[in-house]
Structure formats: structure tokens, C-alpha cells
Design an enzyme around this catalytic site. Structure first.
Site, short mmCIF file in Angstrom:
data_model
loop_
_atom_site.label_atom_id
_atom_site.label_comp_id
_atom_site.label_asym_id
_atom_site.label_seq_id
_atom_site.Cartn_x
_atom_site.Cartn_y
_atom_site.Cartn_z
N ARG A 107 6.73 -11.88 0.98
CA ARG A 107 6.07 -13.13 -0.11
C ARG A 107 7.23 -13.88 -0.34
NH1 ARG A 107 2.53 -9.79 -4.65
NH2 ARG A 107 4.58 -8.84 -4.97
N ASP A 109 11.45 -5.12 3.51
CA ASP A 109 10.66 -4.19 3.91
C ASP A 109 10.10 -4.92 5.03
OD1 ASP A 109 9.88 -1.62 4.69
OD2 ASP A 109 8.02 -1.86 3.52
N HIS A 154 10.02 2.80 1.72
CA HIS A 154 11.09 1.67 1.27
C HIS A 154 11.95 1.99 0.13
CE1 HIS A 154 11.83 -2.85 0.29
NE2 HIS A 154 12.63 -2.25 0.57
N ASP A 195 9.45 -8.18 -6.33
CA ASP A 195 9.43 -9.67 -5.83
C ASP A 195 8.70 -10.65 -6.49
OD1 ASP A 195 7.21 -8.85 -4.50
OD2 ASP A 195 7.86 -9.38 -2.54
N ASP A 196 7.91 -10.00 -7.57
CA ASP A 196 6.90 -11.04 -8.30
C ASP A 196 7.25 -10.79 -9.91
OD1 ASP A 196 6.15 -8.56 -8.70
OD2 ASP A 196 4.01 -8.64 -7.87
N ASP A 248 5.07 5.72 -8.10
CA ASP A 248 4.83 5.67 -9.66
C ASP A 248 4.28 6.77 -10.54
OD1 ASP A 248 3.05 4.58 -8.46
OD2 ASP A 248 2.71 2.74 -9.72
N SER A 281 -1.76 -4.24 -4.85
CA SER A 281 -2.64 -3.76 -5.72
C SER A 281 -3.84 -4.62 -6.13
CB SER A 281 -1.98 -3.50 -7.11
OG SER A 281 -1.23 -2.55 -7.28
#
Length: 394
Positions: free
Chosen positions: A65, A94, A138, A160-161, A237, A268
Site C-alpha cells: 500500500r 514484505d 515478516h 503502514d496505515d 497479536d 482485516s
């Protein structure tokens, strides 16, 4: 014989002269060596004075992204430039998306790392998303590299968001000092799962939690050395939220988030985005963390600190908890009997209902705290919470 004796005498005299010259040269060499060493030490010290030991490496986990990554990098650089030597910035990519690689390499202020893994992914259950397995691989690769090759003592993991708050780096510097003193803190997060605008008020308050929040978090090398050999194949997680892995250690989280997750489209698949992520309040106040006394967060102090606040909250019972809480002055507490009862009450208020391994999101000793309406605090109190906190029935 006389000539031979004279020659020997002259040679002995020359040997004495040479020995004296050597002795003098040795003394001069010793003086020069000492002078050079002194100059080198002074030069090194001057350089060391300019170099600050990093607080932590900051790594952005990226994949495909490029537009999201650019927004994240810009948000970080806005506040990182002033403290760049304390927080070296990395992008860990990645895969081989050319736009992501090009975007990362276009910034001189960061280091680009690329994880290329062609091994096929075997999911353990039918219907699972391969992405969660790739993400776990990753993370392990990137953290191994930062801790073991680059030798950092701490790493802050971002995705990255995400955008960061103005005091993001000061917050983590203060938290790093806390982690050094208290080894019962497994990680520090910038995230509050119940950090939506309608549930928060005070940007200076921090909490301990038994639930790993993720989404912008810092861990130490010693903790990674423990986790790396047994890192899971997927869902890392949730794996961290298991008692067998956190072993009773806890996590620091803020009341008001220091990261904002804008990623509606990702692995997700936008899950919970509109309900839980979009309304998150990103802190916009520059808190002076260096002047704050955070000793109340130390394990022995915090349990007493939290118990005292909870004892002073007014109990409310029965149905219509939301209505009753709204009509009471000051903090309130609502007791729940079990997980279904908690979910029923949480649904009424609109906070997270989810549990992992017997722990509700954000909970400390079974207690979930949020503001409703701010600044009033609401405590959802578990059946064993008072016992765990050393509170006699009040």
C-alpha cells in the site's frame, strides 16, 4: 692485535651511541604515542558527545500500500526529524511491490529493508487468510534483523496505515525509562482499544493492562530473545495475549491514543473500522513527559493506586447501567458476573466486548475503564477484581 683492539673499541663506542639514540627515540616515540592517544580520545569524546544512544529503532511494517505508506512516513517525519538520532527510522517491506519499494527509497531519512519469502504458506485450518501467516513471518524476520543484526536494544513497531501524535516520541522515551526499572512491563503501546472520542478525556493518564493492545508498540531485546524462538505461524497479536506467552506481565497504554489507524482496507478487510477505528481520538496535545512522575505505574505502586480510584467510584446495579451512570455525579462502577454479562453491559455502553484467554480488551485485574460521558469514569468490574486488587468489599 692493536688495530683489532682499536676497531673493537670503536665498535663498542658506536654500539653505546646507538643504544643511547634508540633510548632517546623510544622516549620520543612514547611521548608521541601518548599525545596521539590523547588526541584520539579527545576527538572520540567530541564525536560521542554529538551522537546520542538511540532510545529505539522505529520500523514501519509495509507490504503493498504505497499510498498508505507515504501518509505514514510523512506523519512520522513531521515529529521525528528533531529526534532522528534517538529514533532511527526503518521501512520493512514484505514482498516485492515496486511502488512500495520506490516510495521507501525516495526518503533519505530512513533505511529500507526488504523481506522476500517465496516459501509456500500452509494454513492450519481451511478458509484462513494466507495474509496472517505472511504477516507473522515478516514480523519475525524484521525484528530478528533489527535486534540481532542492527543491535538495537528497543524497537517501536508501526504499521503502514498509522499517523502519530505530536508527543509520540517523548511518550516512548518516558516509557523506555519505566521499562528499565520494572521488568513486569512486557511492552508499551500507544493504543487504547476504547480510545474513541466519546470515551476519553485526559491525555496525561496512563494505565497498566493485562491485555496486549498492539497498534504502535515498543518491546526490548531481552523480551524479543524470549519470543523469537517460539514465534507463531500466524495471528501473532492474539498469541501474545495468551497467558503462556505474557506470563502475567503487563502492558502500558494511554487513555488517549498516540497513534491513529486510518487503514480501512487491509488484511482485516476493514473489520470493525467504522465502529471502532475511525472514531479514535488521536492526541493533539504536547504533553511534557519529561516532567511527569510515572512512578505510580510501577507494579507495586499501581495496584494500590488503581484500587484506591476504584474504591471511590460509586456502585450502580441492575439494568439500564448507561442511564444510571449518566445520572450519578463522579466515577461509577458496574459489576459483571461473567463473560456474557460483561458483553451485555459493554454492548450497552458501546465499548469493546471481545475477550482473549479470559481477559477483556484493555482490562487490568478484570476491570475495564473508560469515560462515559467524559470526564466521568466508568469501571466494569469483574467477579474476582476486588480480590485481585486486595480490596475488601465496600
Amino acid at each position: 692485535m692493536r688495530k683489532l683492539i682499536d676497531q673493537i673499541s670503536m665498535q663498542q663506542s658506536r654500539i653505546v651511541d646507538l643504544e643511547e639514540d634508540k633510548k632517546r627515540q623510544d622516549e620520543e616515540y612514547g611521548q608521541m604515542k601518548a599525545l596521539v592517544q590523547d588526541l584520539q580520545l579527545k576527538g572520540l569524546q567530541r564525536r560521542m558527545d554529538k551522537i546520542q544512544t538511540p532510545v529505539a529503532a522505529v520500523v514501519i511494517m509495509a507490504c503493498n500500500r504505497a499510498d498508505y505508506l507515504e501518509r505514514t512516513i510523512k506523519s512520522i517525519l513531521k515529529y521525528q526529524n528533531a529526534v532522528a538520532s534517538k529514533y532511527p527510522l526503518f521501512v520493512s517491506q514484505d514482498g516485492s511491490d515496486p511502488q512500495v519499494r520506490e516510495k521507501a527509497l525516495s526518503y533519505d531519512q530512513l533505511t529500507h529493508m526488504q523481506h522476500l519469502d517465496s516459501k509456500p504458506v500452509q494454513t492450519e485450518r481451511p478458509g484462513e487468510l494466507i495474509a496472517y501467516y505472511k504477516i507473522a513471518r515478516h514480523y519475525k524476520w524484521a525484528l530478528d534483523k533489527l535486534f540481532h543484526e542492527y543491535k538495537f536494544s528497543r524497537v517501536i513497531i508501526l504499521e503502514d496505515d498509522m499517523e502519530i501524535a505530536p508527543d509520540f516520541f517523548d511518550y516512548f522515551e518516558a516509557a523506555a525509562a519505566l521499562m528499565e526499572k520494572d521488568k513486569t512491563i512486557m511492552a508499551v503501546s500507544s493504543w487504547n482499544d476504547n480510545g474513541q472520542k466519546q470515551f476519553v478525556h485526559d491525555p496525561e493518564i496512563l494505565y497498566r493492562s493485562d491485555f496486549f493492545p498492539g497498534l504502535g508498540w515498543m518491546l526490548t531485546k531481552s523480551t524479543w530473545n524470549e519470543l523469537s524462538p517460539k514465534w507463531p505461524k500466524a495471528y501473532w497479536d492474539d498469541w501474545l495475549r495468551l497467558q503462556e506467552n505474557h506470563k502475567g506481565r503487563q502492558f502500558i497504554r494511554p487513555e488517549v491514543c498516540r497513534t491513529y489507524n486510518f487503514g480501512e482496507h487491509g488484511s482485516s478487510l476493514g473489520q470493525f473500522f467504522r465502529q471502532y477505528l475511525e472514531p479514535i481520538k488521536l492526541n493533539d496535545v504536547q504533553v511534557d513527559w519529561k516532567s511527569k512522575d510515572l512512578s505510580y505505574l510501577m507494579e507495586d505502586e499501581y495496584i494500590k493506586h488503581f484500587a484506591e480510584i476504584l474504591k471511590n467510584a460509586k456502585p450502580i446495579n441492575g439494568a439500564d447501567a448507561v442511564l444510571k451512570a449518566s445520572n450519578v455525579q463522579g466515577d461509577v462502577r458496574v459489576h459483571y458476573k461473567d463473560q456474557p454479562d460483561f458483553e451485555r453491559i459493554a454492548r450497552q455502553f458501546g465499548v469493546f466486548q471481545e475477550w482473549k484467554d479470559g481477559v477483556p480488551r484493555t482490562a487490568y485485574k478484570g476491570v475495564v475503564v473508560f469515560r462515559y460521558p467524559p470526564p466521568r469514569r466508568v469501571f466494569l468490574v469483574g467477579p474476582k477484581s476486588f480480590e485481585l486488587l486486595g480490596i475488601k468489599s465496600v
